[in-house]
Design a protein around this motif. Structure first.
Motif, PDB file in Angstrom:
ATOM      1  N   LEU A   1      27.407  31.984  37.686  1.00 43.30           N
ATOM      2  CA  LEU A   1      28.115  32.431  38.884  1.00 43.30           C
ATOM      3  C   LEU A   1      27.241  33.264  39.811  1.00 43.30           C
ATOM      4  O   LEU A   1      27.732  33.799  40.804  1.00 43.30           O
ATOM      5  N   ALA A   2      25.941  33.385  39.505  1.00 41.09           N
ATOM      6  CA  ALA A   2      25.061  34.216  40.324  1.00 41.09           C
ATOM      7  C   ALA A   2      24.862  33.570  41.693  1.00 41.09           C
ATOM      8  O   ALA A   2      24.643  32.379  41.809  1.00 41.09           O
ATOM      9  N   SER A   3      24.967  34.383  42.723  1.00 41.85           N
ATOM     10  CA  SER A   3      24.714  33.913  44.082  1.00 41.85           C
ATOM     11  C   SER A   3      24.061  35.040  44.870  1.00 41.85           C
ATOM     12  O   SER A   3      23.995  36.185  44.412  1.00 41.85           O
ATOM     13  N   ALA A   4      23.581  34.707  46.047  1.00 39.84           N
ATOM     14  CA  ALA A   4      22.894  35.710  46.867  1.00 39.84           C
ATOM     15  C   ALA A   4      23.827  36.839  47.285  1.00 39.84           C
ATOM     16  O   ALA A   4      23.413  37.982  47.417  1.00 39.84           O
ATOM     17  N   SER A   5      25.098  36.533  47.488  1.00 40.77           N
ATOM     18  CA  SER A   5      26.019  37.583  47.928  1.00 40.77           C
ATOM     19  C   SER A   5      26.382  38.525  46.786  1.00 40.77           C
ATOM     20  O   SER A   5      26.588  39.714  47.012  1.00 40.77           O
ATOM     21  N   THR A   6      26.448  38.031  45.559  1.00 40.61           N
ATOM     22  CA  THR A   6      26.785  38.918  44.444  1.00 40.61           C
ATOM     23  C   THR A   6      25.607  39.797  44.044  1.00 40.61           C
ATOM     24  O   THR A   6      25.799  40.846  43.443  1.00 40.61           O
ATOM     25  N   LEU A   7      24.398  39.389  44.396  1.00 43.31           N
ATOM     26  CA  LEU A   7      23.219  40.178  44.037  1.00 43.31           C
ATOM     27  C   LEU A   7      22.819  41.168  45.117  1.00 43.31           C
ATOM     28  O   LEU A   7      21.935  41.988  44.909  1.00 43.31           O
ATOM     29  N   GLY A   8      23.412  41.075  46.289  1.00 39.00           N
ATOM     30  CA  GLY A   8      23.073  41.971  47.383  1.00 39.00           C
ATOM     31  C   GLY A   8      21.942  41.461  48.244  1.00 39.00           C
ATOM     32  O   GLY A   8      21.486  42.154  49.143  1.00 39.00           O
ATOM     33  N   ILE A   9      21.466  40.267  47.971  1.00 36.79           N
ATOM     34  CA  ILE A   9      20.356  39.723  48.747  1.00 36.79           C
ATOM     35  C   ILE A   9      20.812  39.364  50.149  1.00 36.79           C
ATOM     36  O   ILE A   9      20.079  39.569  51.127  1.00 36.79           O
ATOM     37  N   ALA A  10      22.006  38.842  50.298  1.00 37.88           N
ATOM     38  CA  ALA A  10      22.513  38.482  51.627  1.00 37.88           C
ATOM     39  C   ALA A  10      22.666  39.728  52.492  1.00 37.88           C
ATOM     40  O   ALA A  10      22.338  39.700  53.685  1.00 37.88           O
ATOM     41  N   GLN A  11      23.117  40.817  51.915  1.00 36.04           N
ATOM     42  CA  GLN A  11      23.267  42.054  52.678  1.00 36.04           C
ATOM     43  C   GLN A  11      21.899  42.604  53.076  1.00 36.04           C
ATOM     44  O   GLN A  11      21.717  43.105  54.186  1.00 36.04           O
ATOM     45  N   GLY A  12      20.928  42.503  52.188  1.00 37.01           N
ATOM     46  CA  GLY A  12      19.573  42.950  52.511  1.00 37.01           C
ATOM     47  C   GLY A  12      18.944  42.104  53.603  1.00 37.01           C
ATOM     48  O   GLY A  12      18.234  42.612  54.471  1.00 37.01           O
ATOM     49  N   ALA A  13      19.206  40.801  53.563  1.00 37.77           N
ATOM     50  CA  ALA A  13      18.682  39.920  54.603  1.00 37.77           C
ATOM     51  C   ALA A  13      19.323  40.234  55.953  1.00 37.77           C
ATOM     52  O   ALA A  13      18.647  40.213  56.990  1.00 37.77           O
ATOM     53  N   ALA A  14      20.615  40.522  55.958  1.00 35.93           N
ATOM     54  CA  ALA A  14      21.296  40.877  57.202  1.00 35.93           C
ATOM     55  C   ALA A  14      20.742  42.198  57.757  1.00 35.93           C
ATOM     56  O   ALA A  14      20.547  42.337  58.968  1.00 35.93           O
ATOM     57  N   PHE A  15      20.481  43.143  56.873  1.00 36.69           N
ATOM     58  CA  PHE A  15      19.895  44.421  57.307  1.00 36.69           C
ATOM     59  C   PHE A  15      18.500  44.199  57.892  1.00 36.69           C
ATOM     60  O   PHE A  15      18.167  44.741  58.951  1.00 36.69           O
ATOM     61  N   GLY A  16      17.683  43.390  57.220  1.00 35.07           N
ATOM     62  CA  GLY A  16      16.336  43.095  57.725  1.00 35.07           C
ATOM     63  C   GLY A  16      16.379  42.377  59.057  1.00 35.07           C
ATOM     64  O   GLY A  16      15.564  42.660  59.953  1.00 35.07           O
ATOM     65  N   ALA A  17      17.322  41.453  59.220  1.00 36.59           N
ATOM     66  CA  ALA A  17      17.448  40.741  60.491  1.00 36.59           C
ATOM     67  C   ALA A  17      17.867  41.689  61.606  1.00 36.59           C
ATOM     68  O   ALA A  17      17.360  41.606  62.732  1.00 36.59           O
TER      69      ALA A  17
END
Length: 142
Positions: free
Chosen positions: A109-125
């Motif tokens: 069930l691992a995904s980018a949103s559950t790991l916080g990677i999507a939030q980090g990418a949005a912050f970097g963008a």
């Protein structure tokens, strides 16, 4: 209903039967893969036929290989084919990234949103937009 119990005598112990089952499994996977490739190709041709210029699938195929008229060749080779190829490559890349997440974490069930990677990418963008677009004098509103 009575459930049947699996015993050792029900399991195949002959090496040839195990090999036969494995080759059947591999053959099934190959058939499914070929069918899915044909489906992706058919959907890609269908996707290229949709647009402001309506083309038939035969015109699209001719345009892919440069055998159609000049306008069709230009539309298919310069606009529609690159769009479809980029979409297919992006889908492959996203599938591989998801597979890497799930296999590395051993969590289906691992995904980018559950790991916080999507939030980090949005912050970097957002930081990049503020620094690059807001920081140059050419882009100022004044």
């Amino acid at each position: 209903m009575q459930e049947e119990k699996l015993t050792d005598k029900d399991l195949p112990v002959d090496a040839s039967s195990i090999e036969h089952m494995y080759t059947g499994y591999v053959r099934h996977k190959r058939i499914v893969l070929v069918i899915l490739c044909f489906v992706v190709f058919a959907l890609a041709v269908w996707s290229m036929s949709i647009g402001s210029y309506d083309y038939s699938p035969l015109e699209i195929l001719a345009g892919m290989f440069g055998q159609a008229d000049t306008r069709t060749n230009a539309v298919v080779q310069n606009m529609r084919l690159p769009r479809v190829l980029v979409a297919i490559i992006a889908g492959i890349a996203l599938a591989q990234a998801g597979c890497a997440y799930q296999s590395t974490l051993r969590n289906p069930l691992a995904s980018a949103s559950t790991l916080g990677i999507a939030q980090g990418a949005a912050f970097g963008a957002s930081i990049a937009i503020i620094v690059v677009a807001g920081g140059s004098p050419d882009n100022s509103a004044a």
